[in-house]
Design a protein around this motif. Structure first.
Motif, PDB file in Angstrom:
ATOM      1  N   SER A  54       0.791  -1.035   0.004  1.00 30.48           N
ATOM      2  CA  SER A  54       0.122   0.019  -0.100  1.00 30.48           C
ATOM      3  C   SER A  54       0.802   1.034  -0.080  1.00 30.48           C
ATOM      4  O   SER A  54       0.593   2.221  -0.707  1.00 30.48           O
ATOM      5  CB  SER A  54      -0.905   0.009   1.205  1.00 30.48           C
ATOM      6  N   HIS A  82      -2.369   2.611   7.201  1.00 28.13           N
ATOM      7  CA  HIS A  82      -1.422   1.565   6.916  1.00 28.13           C
ATOM      8  C   HIS A  82      -0.565   2.118   5.746  1.00 28.13           C
ATOM      9  O   HIS A  82       0.568   1.683   5.528  1.00 28.13           O
ATOM     10  CB  HIS A  82      -2.065   0.003   6.612  1.00 28.13           C
ATOM     11  N   GLY A 123      -6.748   2.766  12.019  1.00 29.64           N
ATOM     12  CA  GLY A 123      -6.301   1.243  12.189  1.00 29.64           C
ATOM     13  C   GLY A 123      -7.127   0.544  11.456  1.00 29.64           C
ATOM     14  O   GLY A 123      -6.994  -0.380  10.892  1.00 29.64           O
ATOM     15  N   SER A 125     -10.596   0.488   9.312  1.00 30.85           N
ATOM     16  CA  SER A 125     -10.901   1.331   8.032  1.00 30.85           C
ATOM     17  C   SER A 125     -12.151   2.015   7.809  1.00 30.85           C
ATOM     18  O   SER A 125     -12.896   2.050   8.629  1.00 30.85           O
ATOM     19  CB  SER A 125     -10.989   0.278   6.639  1.00 30.85           C
ATOM     20  N   GLY A 155     -10.840  -0.485  -1.509  1.00 32.36           N
ATOM     21  CA  GLY A 155     -11.220  -1.656  -0.622  1.00 32.36           C
ATOM     22  C   GLY A 155     -12.062  -0.910   0.651  1.00 32.36           C
ATOM     23  O   GLY A 155     -13.274  -1.336   0.687  1.00 32.36           O
ATOM     24  N   SER A 156     -11.630   0.200   1.036  1.00 29.28           N
ATOM     25  CA  SER A 156     -12.368   0.775   2.238  1.00 29.28           C
ATOM     26  C   SER A 156     -13.417   1.571   1.963  1.00 29.28           C
ATOM     27  O   SER A 156     -14.378   1.728   2.813  1.00 29.28           O
ATOM     28  CB  SER A 156     -11.020   1.777   2.995  1.00 29.28           C
ATOM     29  N   ASN A 184      -6.624   1.103  -6.477  1.00 34.42           N
ATOM     30  CA  ASN A 184      -5.553   0.091  -6.984  1.00 34.42           C
ATOM     31  C   ASN A 184      -5.996  -1.061  -7.335  1.00 34.42           C
ATOM     32  O   ASN A 184      -5.317  -2.195  -7.526  1.00 34.42           O
ATOM     33  CB  ASN A 184      -4.378   0.053  -6.057  1.00 34.42           C
ATOM     34  N   MET A 186      -7.467  -3.226  -5.606  1.00 34.12           N
ATOM     35  CA  MET A 186      -7.256  -4.310  -4.325  1.00 34.12           C
ATOM     36  C   MET A 186      -7.602  -3.623  -3.242  1.00 34.12           C
ATOM     37  O   MET A 186      -7.614  -2.639  -2.761  1.00 34.12           O
ATOM     38  CB  MET A 186      -5.599  -4.564  -4.418  1.00 34.12           C
ATOM     39  N   GLU A 373     -18.257  -5.724   7.881  1.00 37.06           N
ATOM     40  CA  GLU A 373     -18.230  -6.727   8.946  1.00 37.06           C
ATOM     41  C   GLU A 373     -19.726  -6.886   9.233  1.00 37.06           C
ATOM     42  O   GLU A 373     -20.170  -8.105   9.708  1.00 37.06           O
ATOM     43  CB  GLU A 373     -17.786  -6.033  10.048  1.00 37.06           C
TER      44      GLU A 373
END
Ligand SMILES: Cc1ncc(C[n+]2csc(CCOP(=O)(O)OP(=O)(O)O)c2C)c(N)n1
Length: 629
Positions: A54, A82, A123, A125, A155-156, A184, A186, A373
């Motif tokens: 990343s 990150h 920490g 996302s 992703g986030s 990206n 990913m 989640e």
């Protein structure tokens, strides 16, 4: 010739104190700096490990952000954090990189007490846009706040937390957040969900537009009506407002996130704009290092030390010794072979929970919800209610995102969801934001919920057998970020009939009640120290084993131990249950984390610091025995 032109070795990156020097640099200098930062990252992370790909992907983007904006007045909010290493380097912290993620060393995420340039910590996302919203509302009351820039990955962006905030801020055209979407393609592994498809459509649209410009000039006039018919068909799909525009944002992009020319132009435009803006930047995850550029399995997302020359990882897999995540994945693989209607659900942690092999063998039976989640819990519950028992593999820390769903959707309806709680206990380098020490208090007061935690790998398999055997649920089986031995006989152990504890050592002068992988070394220490105490394996944290509780010698000291936060934990439950059952205890002590956030650092070192290593437990018990009347 500017200062940067003279930079030739890695020492120069270490000498950076403040990002203000970037203002003087031209494109060539910036490119040379980007190369130096990449070499520094490869060199440094090959020794310490850390989040690799990343950061390699956002080198130009971070430099451009610091060139165009004036941190710390302008607020740079990094989602997750990150990917904040380049930001750390540009804000004077390169010299501390040899301590990255280590005990008392540089944090792997942004930390407000590390630098004035770290305006917001994360920490987990998908918080950056909501954090930007708070700052935008604070701005009229605080002259120290300049522009507010939220950086978020594709992703986030999948998470409800990010989408809610995006929707919310779109409603305030007078506020002008600058949202940088770092696309990206990913997450840790390949991104999922329709949003990621939509981003592909946006990219296609741009190619379509530029292709159209070029080809329409080449096509003879008489053929143009025909081509425009074909065009119309695809036009509806490829044109019209995109998602961000529909939500009220000015949208720029997608642009090449490795081109300083494009980045700086777009960021300067956004800085001048007075509307909410989304800049869609395309980057290559792992850019500048061949092994990480090619990685689709997330092996280079977070790395252990490696050989910088060839990308070989130093840590060699040990025969038969596996992580608990790996042991669980092996169990699930085996279970799937005999249960065709069985699913594993993971919210974006295929790699971390070692489910890559499961995914290869059973691609249709691994449900990766992306960073969602709450969805993974509700969906798992309803699957179970329709007769398909799913296994939700989730890190303890990320289960926090789905607290309401556990209570409201799953436990209340007695849905037979099996929750595999990975990384339960201390997690090491990720630290404070990721410690798995809050799930027990979170779940312990939820009706219908069972919580189990094995003492070793073999017991993990017995508990999983038990979880799959019981009809109703939910049940949570926790396992630590640690390793144990795999043995094929673990598949054929005697099943547990009911939630029960076991006695590992008999003694007459006191009792220690604990769970988890401390039990083996603790038992050994009890024997070698000739400590005359009973050691109980509380492999079920809920329900407590009442029969065994009633048999405790309450006139002798009782010590409970948990690698978890004390409030709402095992110790408090044991004590209050004893009192409820009419037992009075002479001397009681609960060891665990006492109302605190535990920073990053080696698991063993941190346990020692908090008085939770084997030696401290033995000392605490001895003291209680000595003090006993
Ligand atoms: C709530 C939450 N779930 C899962 C994670 C684990 N995680 C850390 S980074 C990451 C991928 C993020 O992808 P993206 O936002 O695209 O950033 P990239 O690493 O690709 O730059 C995930 C799943 C997390 N930090 N927080």
């Amino acid at each position: 010739m500017s200062r940067m032109r003279k930079r030739t070795d890695l020492m120069d990156v270490v000498s950076i104190k403040e990002p203000s020097f970037l203002k003087d640099l031209g494109t060539e200098d910036l490119e040379s700096l980007a190369r130096e930062i990449r070499s520094f990252l490869i060199n440094s992370l090959s020794k310490t490990g850390g989040h690799f790909s990343s950061n390699m992907g956002v080198v130009e983007l971070t430099i451009a952000l610091h060139k165009v904006f004036d941190s710390p007045k302008d607020q740079l909010i990094f989602d997750v954090g990150h990917q904040g290493y380049v930001h750390k380097i540009l804000t004077g912290r390169a010299g501390a990189f040899d301590s990255l993620r280590q005990t008392d060393g540089l944090s792997g995420f942004l930390k407000r007490n590390e630098s004035v340039h770290d305006c917001y910590e994360a920490g987990h996302s998908s918080t950056s846009i909501a954090a930007a919203a708070g700052m935008l509302f604070a701005k009229p009351h605080n002259a120290d706040i300049g522009n507010i820039i939220a950086l978020i990955g594709d992703g986030s962006l999948n998470s409800g937390a990010a989408l809610e905030a995006l929707n919310f801020l779109g409603h305030y055209p007078e506020k002008n957040p600058i949202i940088i979407l770092n696309d990206n393609e990913m997450s840790i592994t390949e991104n999922v969900g329709h949003l990621s498809r939509m981003l592909t459509q946006i990219r296609m649209r741009r190619s379509y537009r530029s292709l159209r410009r070029k080809t329409s000039r080449m096509i003879p006039k008489r053929l143009r009506p025909f081509t425009s018919k074909v065009e119309k068909r695809i036009k509806g799909f490829l044109t019209g407002p995109n998602y961000f525009e529909a939500l009220g944002y000015d949208y720029y992009g997608p642009l090449d996130g490795h081109s300083f020319k494009h980045l700086i132009k777009a960021l300067e435009n956004a800085k001048r704009s007075n509307k909410p803006t989304v800049i869609h930047v395309r980057t290559k995850k792992g850019c500048g290092y061949t092994p990480s550029e090619a990685d689709k399995e997330g092996l280079w997302h977070g790395v252990k030390p490696f050989d910088a020359k060839n990308g070989a990882f130093h840590a060699k897999p040990e025969t038969n010794v596996m992580t608990y995540s790996g042991l669980t994945a092996k169990y699930l693989h085996n279970h799937a072979s005999t249960h065709p209607d069985f699913y594993v659900i993971t919210p974006a942690m295929v790699g971390g929970s070692e489910l890559n092999d499961f995914k290869k063998t059973y691609p249709d039976r691994l449900i990766d919800t992306g960073i969602a989640e709450a969805t993974s819990v509700t969906m798992g519950g309803s699957l179970a209610m329709k007769g398909v028992r799913p296994f939700l593999s989730i890190y303890s820390t990320f289960l926090q995102r789905a607290y309401d769903q556990v209570i409201h959707d799953v436990a209340r309806q007695k849905a037979g969801l099996i929750i595999g709680i990975d990384r339960a206990g201390l997690v090491g380098g990720d630290g404070e934001t990721h410690q798995g020490i809050y799930d027990i208090p979170m779940l312990s007061h939820v009706p219908n919920m069972t919580i189990a935690h094995p003492k070793d790998g073999a017991e993990l398999y017995r508990l999983l057998d038990y979880a799959f055997k019981i009809e109703s649920g939910p049940i949570a089986v926790r396992y630590p970020r640690a390793k144990d031995v795999f043995d094929a006989s673990m598949f054929t152990q005697k099943p547990l009939d009911m939630p029960s504890w076991e006695t590992l050592h008999e003694g007459s002068r006191g009792t220690i009640i604990a769970f988890g992988d401390i039990l083996k070394p603790l038992n050994e220490a009890i024997v070698s120290n000739k400590l005359d105490v009973t050691l109980i394996n509380a492999r079920f944290i809920k329900p407590l084993d009442k029969r065994m509780l009633l048999s405790l010698k309450t006139d002798k000291p009782i010590l409970t131990y948990e690698e978890s936060t004390l409030n709402g934990g095992l110790g408090q439950m044991v004590l209050s249950k004893l009192y409820q059952m009419g037992r009075r205890v002479n001397a009681f002590k609960a060891l665990g984390f006492d109302d605190t956030f535990v920073p990053h650092g080696d698991r063993e070192a941190m346990l020692k610091r908090y008085g939770l290593d084997v030696e401290s437990v033995i000392d605490a018990m001895r003291e209680m025995i000595d003090d006993a009347p």
